[in-house]
Design a protein around this motif. Structure first.
Motif, PDB file in Angstrom:
ATOM      1  N   ARG A 190     -12.410   3.109  -0.528  1.00 31.78           N
ATOM      2  CA  ARG A 190     -11.454   3.588   0.522  1.00 31.78           C
ATOM      3  C   ARG A 190     -10.755   4.856   0.576  1.00 31.78           C
ATOM      4  N   ALA A 207      -0.447   3.074  -6.222  1.00 32.34           N
ATOM      5  CA  ALA A 207       0.477   1.907  -5.244  1.00 32.34           C
ATOM      6  C   ALA A 207       1.679   2.091  -5.631  1.00 32.34           C
ATOM      7  N   GLU A 212      -0.161   3.241   1.001  1.00 30.17           N
ATOM      8  CA  GLU A 212      -0.320   1.956   1.526  1.00 30.17           C
ATOM      9  C   GLU A 212      -1.716   1.610   1.531  1.00 30.17           C
ATOM     10  N   GLU A 213      -2.657   2.513   1.534  1.00 26.14           N
ATOM     11  CA  GLU A 213      -4.361   1.851   1.259  1.00 26.14           C
ATOM     12  C   GLU A 213      -4.237   1.058   0.061  1.00 26.14           C
ATOM     13  N   GLN A 215      -2.060  -0.201  -2.045  1.00 26.90           N
ATOM     14  CA  GLN A 215      -1.325  -1.188  -2.021  1.00 26.90           C
ATOM     15  C   GLN A 215      -1.794  -2.656  -1.326  1.00 26.90           C
ATOM     16  N   ASP A 216      -2.565  -2.139  -0.057  1.00 26.45           N
ATOM     17  CA  ASP A 216      -3.367  -3.107   0.902  1.00 26.45           C
ATOM     18  C   ASP A 216      -4.430  -3.877  -0.121  1.00 26.45           C
ATOM     19  N   GLU A 217      -5.239  -2.836  -0.885  1.00 25.41           N
ATOM     20  CA  GLU A 217      -6.220  -3.485  -1.679  1.00 25.41           C
ATOM     21  C   GLU A 217      -5.707  -4.473  -2.789  1.00 25.41           C
ATOM     22  N   LYS A 219      -3.039  -6.172  -2.602  1.00 25.17           N
ATOM     23  CA  LYS A 219      -2.630  -7.310  -2.032  1.00 25.17           C
ATOM     24  C   LYS A 219      -3.835  -8.242  -1.915  1.00 25.17           C
ATOM     25  N   LYS A 220      -4.955  -7.713  -1.669  1.00 30.22           N
ATOM     26  CA  LYS A 220      -6.352  -8.619  -1.301  1.00 30.22           C
ATOM     27  C   LYS A 220      -6.706  -8.905  -2.796  1.00 30.22           C
ATOM     28  N   LYS A 223      -4.747 -11.927  -4.041  1.00 27.86           N
ATOM     29  CA  LYS A 223      -5.272 -13.042  -3.182  1.00 27.86           C
ATOM     30  C   LYS A 223      -6.328 -13.695  -3.686  1.00 27.86           C
ATOM     31  N   THR A 260       2.021 -15.629  -4.679  1.00 29.72           N
ATOM     32  CA  THR A 260       0.883 -16.057  -3.617  1.00 29.72           C
ATOM     33  C   THR A 260       0.569 -17.558  -3.708  1.00 29.72           C
TER      34      THR A 260
END
Length: 304
Positions: A190, A207, A212-213, A215-217, A219-220, A223, A260
Protein backbone atom coordinates in the motif's frame (compact mmCIF):
# COMPACT_ATOMS: atom_id res chain seq x y z
CA UNK A 1 18.12 -29.55 43.06
CA UNK A 2 18.29 -30.96 39.53
CA UNK A 3 19.65 -28.94 36.61
CA UNK A 4 19.02 -29.12 32.86
CA UNK A 5 20.46 -27.77 29.61
CA UNK A 6 17.57 -26.27 27.65
CA UNK A 7 17.57 -25.03 24.03
CA UNK A 8 15.20 -23.02 21.83
CA UNK A 9 16.25 -23.51 18.21
CA UNK A 10 15.27 -20.82 15.72
CA UNK A 11 16.15 -20.10 12.11
CA UNK A 12 18.84 -17.55 12.97
CA UNK A 13 19.75 -18.21 16.60
CA UNK A 14 19.73 -20.89 19.27
CA UNK A 15 18.78 -19.61 22.71
CA UNK A 16 20.02 -21.77 25.54
CA UNK A 17 19.81 -21.81 29.32
CA UNK A 18 20.88 -23.62 32.45
CA UNK A 19 17.64 -24.15 34.39
CA UNK A 20 16.54 -25.94 37.53
CA UNK A 21 13.53 -28.22 37.90
CA UNK A 22 11.25 -25.37 39.01
CA UNK A 23 11.75 -23.44 35.76
CA UNK A 24 14.22 -20.96 37.28
CA UNK A 25 16.89 -19.61 34.94
CA UNK A 26 20.40 -19.94 36.36
CA UNK A 27 21.95 -18.40 33.26
CA UNK A 28 21.08 -18.00 29.60
CA UNK A 29 22.62 -16.91 26.32
CA UNK A 30 22.41 -17.50 22.56
CA UNK A 31 24.51 -18.46 19.56
CA UNK A 32 23.93 -18.37 15.79
CA UNK A 33 22.17 -21.42 14.39
CA UNK A 34 24.65 -23.46 12.33
CA UNK A 35 24.00 -23.31 8.60
CA UNK A 36 26.16 -26.30 7.57
CA UNK A 37 24.44 -29.54 8.54
CA UNK A 38 23.06 -31.67 11.37
CA UNK A 39 26.56 -32.53 12.59
CA UNK A 40 27.45 -28.88 13.10
CA UNK A 41 24.18 -28.54 15.00
CA UNK A 42 25.02 -31.50 17.26
CA UNK A 43 28.49 -30.05 17.86
CA UNK A 44 26.95 -26.73 18.92
CA UNK A 45 24.55 -28.30 21.40
CA UNK A 46 27.26 -30.59 22.78
CA UNK A 47 29.63 -27.66 23.34
CA UNK A 48 27.03 -25.80 25.41
CA UNK A 49 26.17 -28.92 27.42
CA UNK A 50 29.85 -29.59 28.20
CA UNK A 51 30.17 -26.01 29.43
CA UNK A 52 27.18 -26.42 31.74
CA UNK A 53 28.53 -29.74 33.02
CA UNK A 54 31.48 -27.81 34.41
CA UNK A 55 29.05 -25.83 36.57
CA UNK A 56 26.28 -28.27 37.55
CA UNK A 57 25.22 -31.90 37.52
CA UNK A 58 23.14 -31.88 34.32
CA UNK A 59 20.28 -34.39 34.41
CA UNK A 60 19.08 -33.99 30.85
CA UNK A 61 18.70 -31.94 27.67
CA UNK A 62 15.44 -30.34 26.51
CA UNK A 63 14.94 -28.80 23.08
CA UNK A 64 12.27 -26.60 21.50
CA UNK A 65 12.40 -27.11 17.72
CA UNK A 66 10.51 -25.96 14.60
CA UNK A 67 8.44 -28.32 12.47
CA UNK A 68 6.26 -31.37 13.09
CA UNK A 69 8.17 -32.88 15.99
CA UNK A 70 7.54 -36.57 16.67
CA UNK A 71 8.25 -36.76 20.39
CA UNK A 72 7.94 -40.55 20.41
CA UNK A 73 10.36 -41.29 17.57
CA UNK A 74 12.73 -38.38 18.18
CA UNK A 75 12.76 -36.81 14.73
CA UNK A 76 11.07 -33.90 12.92
CA UNK A 77 8.72 -34.19 9.96
CA UNK A 78 7.46 -31.41 7.69
CA UNK A 79 9.73 -28.46 6.90
CA UNK A 80 11.09 -25.27 8.48
CA UNK A 81 13.77 -22.62 8.02
CA UNK A 82 16.39 -25.23 9.06
CA UNK A 83 16.13 -28.02 6.44
CA UNK A 84 18.81 -30.29 7.93
CA UNK A 85 16.76 -30.80 11.10
CA UNK A 86 14.12 -32.75 9.18
CA UNK A 87 14.80 -36.47 8.90
CA UNK A 88 17.68 -37.29 11.25
CA UNK A 89 16.87 -38.75 14.67
CA UNK A 90 17.96 -35.72 16.69
CA UNK A 91 17.11 -37.30 20.01
CA UNK A 92 19.26 -40.38 19.33
CA UNK A 93 22.18 -38.37 17.93
CA UNK A 94 22.30 -36.10 20.97
CA UNK A 95 21.94 -38.94 23.46
CA UNK A 96 24.79 -40.82 21.79
CA UNK A 97 26.99 -37.71 21.86
CA UNK A 98 26.24 -36.47 25.39
CA UNK A 99 25.22 -39.68 27.25
CA UNK A 100 22.31 -37.71 28.70
CA UNK A 101 18.52 -38.13 28.38
CA UNK A 102 17.09 -35.92 25.61
CA UNK A 103 13.53 -34.80 24.88
CA UNK A 104 12.36 -32.69 21.91
CA UNK A 105 9.15 -30.77 21.30
CA UNK A 106 7.67 -28.36 18.76
CA UNK A 107 8.35 -24.68 19.55
CA UNK A 108 4.71 -23.54 19.57
CA UNK A 109 3.78 -26.49 21.78
CA UNK A 110 6.56 -25.47 24.14
CA UNK A 111 5.10 -21.97 24.36
CA UNK A 112 1.72 -23.47 25.24
CA UNK A 113 3.17 -25.86 27.83
CA UNK A 114 5.01 -23.03 29.56
CA UNK A 115 1.77 -21.13 30.07
CA UNK A 116 0.01 -24.19 31.46
CA UNK A 117 2.85 -25.00 33.86
CA UNK A 118 3.59 -21.70 35.58
CA UNK A 119 2.01 -19.06 33.34
CA UNK A 120 -1.28 -17.52 32.29
CA UNK A 121 -3.06 -20.89 31.92
CA UNK A 122 -1.83 -22.63 35.06
CA UNK A 123 -5.32 -22.54 36.62
CA UNK A 124 -7.14 -24.13 33.65
CA UNK A 125 -7.04 -27.52 31.89
CA UNK A 126 -8.21 -26.68 28.35
CA UNK A 127 -6.68 -23.76 26.49
CA UNK A 128 -5.29 -22.55 23.19
CA UNK A 129 -2.03 -20.69 22.68
CA UNK A 130 -1.82 -18.78 19.37
CA UNK A 131 1.67 -17.63 18.38
CA UNK A 132 1.65 -14.78 15.85
CA UNK A 133 4.87 -14.09 13.95
CA UNK A 134 5.91 -14.48 10.32
CA UNK A 135 3.11 -17.05 10.22
CA UNK A 136 0.60 -18.30 12.78
CA UNK A 137 1.29 -21.38 14.86
CA UNK A 138 0.03 -22.53 18.17
CA UNK A 139 -0.73 -25.19 20.69
CA UNK A 140 -3.97 -26.96 21.51
CA UNK A 141 -3.95 -28.18 25.11
CA UNK A 142 -6.69 -30.47 26.38
CA UNK A 143 -6.64 -31.65 30.00
CA UNK A 144 -3.12 -30.16 30.36
CA UNK A 145 -1.83 -32.31 27.48
CA UNK A 146 -0.81 -31.28 23.97
CA UNK A 147 -3.30 -32.47 21.36
CA UNK A 148 -0.98 -33.48 18.51
CA UNK A 149 -3.43 -35.07 16.08
CA UNK A 150 -2.96 -38.00 13.73
CA UNK A 151 -0.51 -36.15 11.46
CA UNK A 152 1.19 -34.05 14.18
CA UNK A 153 -0.68 -30.99 12.92
CA UNK A 154 -2.78 -30.27 16.00
CA UNK A 155 -2.47 -26.56 16.77
CA UNK A 156 -1.51 -25.57 13.21
CA UNK A 157 -4.17 -22.88 13.28
CA UNK A 158 -2.48 -20.83 10.56
CA UNK A 159 -3.63 -23.33 7.90
CA UNK A 160 -7.30 -22.46 8.41
CA UNK A 161 -8.83 -21.16 5.16
CA UNK A 162 -10.28 -17.73 5.84
CA UNK A 163 -10.96 -15.77 2.63
CA UNK A 164 -11.10 -15.91 -1.20
CA UNK A 165 -11.86 -19.62 -1.40
CA UNK A 166 -14.78 -19.49 -3.86
CA UNK A 167 -12.75 -18.53 -6.91
CA UNK A 168 -9.56 -20.40 -5.99
CA UNK A 169 -8.73 -24.07 -5.33
CA UNK A 170 -7.83 -23.28 -1.72
CA UNK A 171 -8.01 -19.60 -0.83
CA UNK A 172 -6.16 -17.48 1.73
CA UNK A 173 -4.93 -19.15 4.92
CA UNK A 174 -5.05 -17.43 8.30
CA UNK A 175 -1.24 -17.17 8.30
CA UNK A 176 -1.41 -15.24 5.02
CA UNK A 177 -3.93 -12.80 6.50
CA UNK A 178 -3.49 -12.52 10.26
CA UNK A 179 0.24 -12.99 10.81
CA UNK A 180 2.72 -10.17 11.33
CA UNK A 181 4.40 -11.11 8.05
CA UNK A 182 1.09 -10.66 6.24
CA UNK A 183 0.56 -7.23 7.79
CA UNK A 184 4.04 -6.15 6.73
CA UNK A 185 3.44 -7.25 3.12
CA UNK A 186 0.09 -5.44 2.90
CA UNK A 187 1.47 -2.24 4.37
CA UNK A 188 4.51 -2.38 2.07
CA UNK A 189 2.29 -2.83 -1.00
CA UNK A 190 0.00 0.00 0.00
CA UNK A 191 2.89 2.36 0.74
CA UNK A 192 4.99 1.35 -2.28
CA UNK A 193 7.80 0.08 -0.07
CA UNK A 194 9.94 -3.05 -0.05
CA UNK A 195 8.73 -5.52 2.63
CA UNK A 196 12.29 -6.09 3.85
CA UNK A 197 12.48 -2.44 4.90
CA UNK A 198 9.70 -2.99 7.45
CA UNK A 199 9.05 -5.04 10.54
CA UNK A 200 6.10 -5.28 12.90
CA UNK A 201 7.47 -2.62 15.26
CA UNK A 202 7.98 -0.09 12.48
CA UNK A 203 4.51 -0.71 11.04
CA UNK A 204 2.86 0.05 14.37
CA UNK A 205 5.07 3.10 14.85
CA UNK A 206 3.84 4.42 11.48
CA UNK A 207 0.27 3.99 12.70
CA UNK A 208 1.08 5.64 16.03
CA UNK A 209 2.43 8.65 14.12
CA UNK A 210 -0.88 9.09 12.32
CA UNK A 211 -0.46 7.23 9.02
CA UNK A 212 -4.10 6.61 8.11
CA UNK A 213 -3.34 3.98 5.45
CA UNK A 214 -1.34 1.92 7.93
CA UNK A 215 -4.02 2.40 10.57
CA UNK A 216 -6.55 1.01 8.09
CA UNK A 217 -4.40 -2.06 7.41
CA UNK A 218 -3.95 -2.68 11.13
CA UNK A 219 -7.71 -2.46 11.63
CA UNK A 220 -8.22 -5.14 8.96
CA UNK A 221 -5.39 -7.18 10.48
CA UNK A 222 -7.07 -7.13 13.90
CA UNK A 223 -10.42 -8.13 12.39
CA UNK A 224 -8.81 -11.10 10.63
CA UNK A 225 -7.14 -12.24 13.85
CA UNK A 226 -10.45 -11.87 15.68
CA UNK A 227 -12.38 -13.94 13.12
CA UNK A 228 -9.90 -16.80 13.49
CA UNK A 229 -10.14 -16.61 17.27
CA UNK A 230 -13.94 -16.67 17.15
CA UNK A 231 -13.84 -19.76 14.93
CA UNK A 232 -11.50 -21.54 17.32
CA UNK A 233 -13.63 -20.66 20.34
CA UNK A 234 -16.70 -22.21 18.75
CA UNK A 235 -14.82 -25.23 17.38
CA UNK A 236 -13.00 -26.13 20.61
CA UNK A 237 -14.58 -23.99 23.35
CA UNK A 238 -11.45 -23.76 25.53
CA UNK A 239 -11.34 -22.14 28.95
CA UNK A 240 -8.72 -19.65 27.75
CA UNK A 241 -7.21 -18.36 24.52
CA UNK A 242 -3.73 -16.88 24.81
CA UNK A 243 -1.81 -14.77 22.28
CA UNK A 244 1.97 -15.03 21.99
CA UNK A 245 4.69 -13.83 19.66
CA UNK A 246 6.54 -10.50 19.64
CA UNK A 247 3.47 -8.58 18.51
CA UNK A 248 1.59 -9.60 21.67
CA UNK A 249 3.87 -7.31 23.68
CA UNK A 250 1.78 -4.39 22.48
CA UNK A 251 -0.85 -4.13 25.21
CA UNK A 252 -3.17 -2.13 22.97
CA UNK A 253 -3.26 -4.97 20.43
CA UNK A 254 -4.79 -7.38 22.94
CA UNK A 255 -7.27 -4.68 23.95
CA UNK A 256 -8.25 -4.02 20.33
CA UNK A 257 -8.71 -7.73 19.60
CA UNK A 258 -10.98 -8.06 22.63
CA UNK A 259 -12.89 -4.92 21.61
CA UNK A 260 -13.41 -6.38 18.12
CA UNK A 261 -14.52 -9.75 19.54
CA UNK A 262 -17.02 -7.93 21.74
CA UNK A 263 -18.41 -6.08 18.70
CA UNK A 264 -18.86 -9.39 16.87
CA UNK A 265 -21.11 -10.77 19.59
CA UNK A 266 -24.77 -11.14 18.61
CA UNK A 267 -27.71 -13.53 18.97
CA UNK A 268 -25.94 -16.31 17.04
CA UNK A 269 -22.44 -15.71 18.40
CA UNK A 270 -23.42 -15.25 22.01
CA UNK A 271 -20.32 -16.55 23.81
CA UNK A 272 -18.12 -14.07 25.63
CA UNK A 273 -14.85 -14.56 23.72
CA UNK A 274 -11.74 -12.91 25.14
CA UNK A 275 -8.00 -13.38 24.76
CA UNK A 276 -5.10 -12.84 27.13
CA UNK A 277 -1.40 -12.26 26.54
CA UNK A 278 1.07 -15.09 27.05
CA UNK A 279 3.13 -14.42 30.16
CA UNK A 280 6.69 -15.35 29.27
CA UNK A 281 7.49 -13.76 25.92
CA UNK A 282 10.88 -14.83 24.54
CA UNK A 283 11.48 -17.26 27.42
CA UNK A 284 8.34 -19.33 26.83
CA UNK A 285 9.90 -21.93 24.52
CA UNK A 286 12.71 -22.62 26.98
CA UNK A 287 10.34 -22.99 29.91
CA UNK A 288 7.98 -25.22 27.93
CA UNK A 289 10.80 -27.41 26.63
CA UNK A 290 11.92 -28.06 30.20
CA UNK A 291 8.39 -28.85 31.32
CA UNK A 292 7.98 -31.27 28.41
CA UNK A 293 11.20 -33.03 29.43
CA UNK A 294 10.10 -33.33 33.05
CA UNK A 295 6.67 -34.69 32.13
CA UNK A 296 8.13 -37.23 29.70
CA UNK A 297 10.54 -38.47 32.33
CA UNK A 298 7.84 -38.70 35.01
CA UNK A 299 5.53 -40.62 32.66
CA UNK A 300 8.39 -42.91 31.67
CA UNK A 301 9.06 -43.83 35.30
CA UNK A 302 5.35 -44.46 35.91
CA UNK A 303 5.06 -46.77 32.87
CA UNK A 304 8.15 -48.69 33.96
Amino acid sequence: MNYYAVFDVGGSAIKYALMDETGLFIEKSSTPTPIEDIYAFIDTIDLVVKGYEQKADIKGIALSLPGAVDVEKGHIEGFSAIPYLHGPNIQKLLQERTYLPVEIENDANCAGLAEGWIGAAKEVKDYICIVIGTGIGGALVIDKKIRRGKNLHGGEFGFMIMEDYLDQPIGEMWSALGATGALIKRVAKRKGMEPNTLDGKKVFEMADHGDEEVQDEIKKFIKRISVGILNLQYAIDPEKILIGGAISQREDLIDKINETLSQMKNKAYSLHVQVEKCQFGNDSNLIGALYHFLQRRINSKISN
